[in-house]
Structure formats: C-alpha cells, structure tokens
Design an enzyme around this catalytic site. Structure first.
Site, PDB file in Angstrom:
ATOM      1  N   ILE A 103       0.897  -1.163   0.000  1.00 40.10           N
ATOM      2  CA  ILE A 103       0.000   0.000   0.000  1.00 40.10           C
ATOM      3  C   ILE A 103       0.931   1.208   0.000  1.00 40.10           C
ATOM      4  O   ILE A 103       1.881   1.274   0.778  1.00 40.10           O
ATOM      5  CB  ILE A 103      -0.936  -0.034   1.230  1.00 40.10           C
ATOM      6  CG1 ILE A 103      -1.772   1.237   1.373  1.00 40.10           C
ATOM      7  CG2 ILE A 103      -0.185  -0.262   2.522  1.00 40.10           C
ATOM      8  CD1 ILE A 103      -2.809   1.141   2.522  1.00 40.10           C
ATOM      9  N   SER A 104       0.701   2.152  -0.889  1.00 44.42           N
ATOM     10  CA  SER A 104       1.577   3.317  -1.013  1.00 44.42           C
ATOM     11  C   SER A 104       1.559   4.151   0.272  1.00 44.42           C
ATOM     12  O   SER A 104       0.594   4.115   1.028  1.00 44.42           O
ATOM     13  CB  SER A 104       1.112   4.215  -2.164  1.00 44.42           C
ATOM     14  OG  SER A 104       1.051   3.487  -3.360  1.00 44.42           O
TER      15      SER A 104
END
Ligand code: SAH
Length: 207
Positions: free
Chosen positions: A60-61
């Site tokens: 997940i960024s």
C-alpha cells in the site's frame, strides 16, 4: 477504535509538507480508516507516512503518495474515475470520499481484488473492483474523467488513454528503473499534454 487522533496528526504532517493543494484531499485522508486496510500485523503503523506490505508481494503506497496522486487528478465530485491496481483498496477509498459516483478499479491479483471489494463494501465505499489486466483499462464504464495507475509502466497503455474523456487527467508512475510521476491531460485532438512531478517508486505493472 477509530484512530481519529492518529489521522489528524497524519493530515497535519501532509498539510505542513505543502505538497497537497486541495483541501478535499486532506479531508479524504482524514476520513479514511487506513488501519482497516493494512494487515493486522501492521495496524500500529497504519498512520505513519510510509508504504506497508499488503501480501502477495504488493504494498500500500505511503499516504503522502496517495495524497499527491489524488491531488494531481484535480477531481470534482461528478468525475468518473478509473483506478488500475486496487491493492488493498485504500487509495480507491480516498478517491471515493471525493467523488459522488462509483469508482471503478482493476486489480491483477484475484485474491487482492476480492478482499479489497469485501473491505470497501464493509466500510460503505462506492467502489467496484474487477480482477483483470489493467493494460486494457475497463472499457465498459468509459469514458472516465480521470484515471490513475498504482503500478509502474514503461508507457501509458493505449486503451487507458482512449478511455479518457477530453480534458480528462491521467496520473501514473512511468519508467523502467527510475520512475517519474507522470501527469497527463487529454486535449481535444486526442493528444496528451504531459508533465512530471518528481521521482517515485512503485511495483511494476504485471501482465
Ligand atoms: N492503491 C493500492 C496500492 C496497490 S500496489 C492501495 O491503496 O493499496 C499496486 C497494485 O497494482 C498491486 O495490488 C498489484 O497487484 C496491481 N497490479 C500490478 N499489475 C497490474 C495490472 N496489469 N493490472 C491491474 N493491477 C495490477
């Protein structure tokens, strides 16, 4: 536990960075429970500004990257948005906080598509996820006012460019090796006006 204080602190950090120009984006980051999207092993770190693993070798960024990409999409509430790379669904939830219509999202890994859809539904986000190869975009729901990729590609896939309306925006990590964040806008003759906004690091697009 709602973790509202943690989110407020994160919004303060992002706001002080002066890289996010739209209040709607900061409000969205302040609203989406990121801890509901990260694996149980990482909920403590959910509001640190860094990427986290979500399984299947994907991440997940970091929140600042989600915020910058969403900011550069210049969204209005009525915009139709296409996401390529659902991952855990967090970024789609941030976008869904801003737009009034369904967000469409394509995820390569079927297990991730399924778990993201389940979580987005549970939290009440209007996002429709499909398992597939984002190189094809999602023609059934085109045209889109905005599209973004959360995986890096050497060049923007043509179908995605075709599925964008005139005046629409595309934000994507582009490049092999060193990637840059590309921000493109579609002109009335179908061509793209392009600029870049710094170096980034994303997982490569598969398929
Ligand atoms: N926005 C996500 C981050 C996802 S990481 C989040 O908030 O969690 C990038 C995602 O792109 C991964 O889930 C990966 O499986 C997906 N991906 C890689 N290649 C793809 C392709 N060709 N089509 C669709 N998704 C792809």
């Amino acid at each position: 536990m709602t973790r509202e204080n943690d989110r407020e602190r994160l919004v303060e950090v992002l706001s002080r960075s002066e890289r996010i120009h739209r209040e709607s984006v900061l409000e969205a980051i302040g609203a989406v429970p990121r801890h509901e999207f990260v694996p149980d092993s990482h909920t403590q770190q959910a509001y640190h500004d860094r990427p986290l693993p979500i399984g299947h070798g994907q991440t997940i960024s970091a929140p600042h990257m989600v915020a910058i990409m969403t900011d550069r999409l210049a969204l209005s509430p009525e915009d139709r948005v296409l996401e390529i790379g659902t991952g855990c669904g967090y970024h789609a939830a941030v976008v869904a906080e801003i737009v009034d219509t369904t967000v469409y999202s394509v995820e390569f890994q079927p297990e991730l598509a399924e778990s993201a859809q389940r979580q987005l539904d549970r939290l009440g986000y209007d996002v429709t996820v499909t398992a597939g190869d984002g190189h094809d975009g999602w023609p059934e729901h085109a045209p889109y006012d905005a599209a973004y990729l959360t995986c890096a590609t050497p060049e923007l896939p043509d179908p995605i460019v075709e599925q964008i309306a005139t005046g629409g925006r595309i934000v994507a990590p582009v490049g092999t090796g060193r990637q840059q964040l590309l921000i493109a806008e579609k002109e009335s003759d179908g061509s793209l006006t392009r600029r870049t906004d710094g170096y980034v690091q994303f997982v490569p697009m598969r398929g």
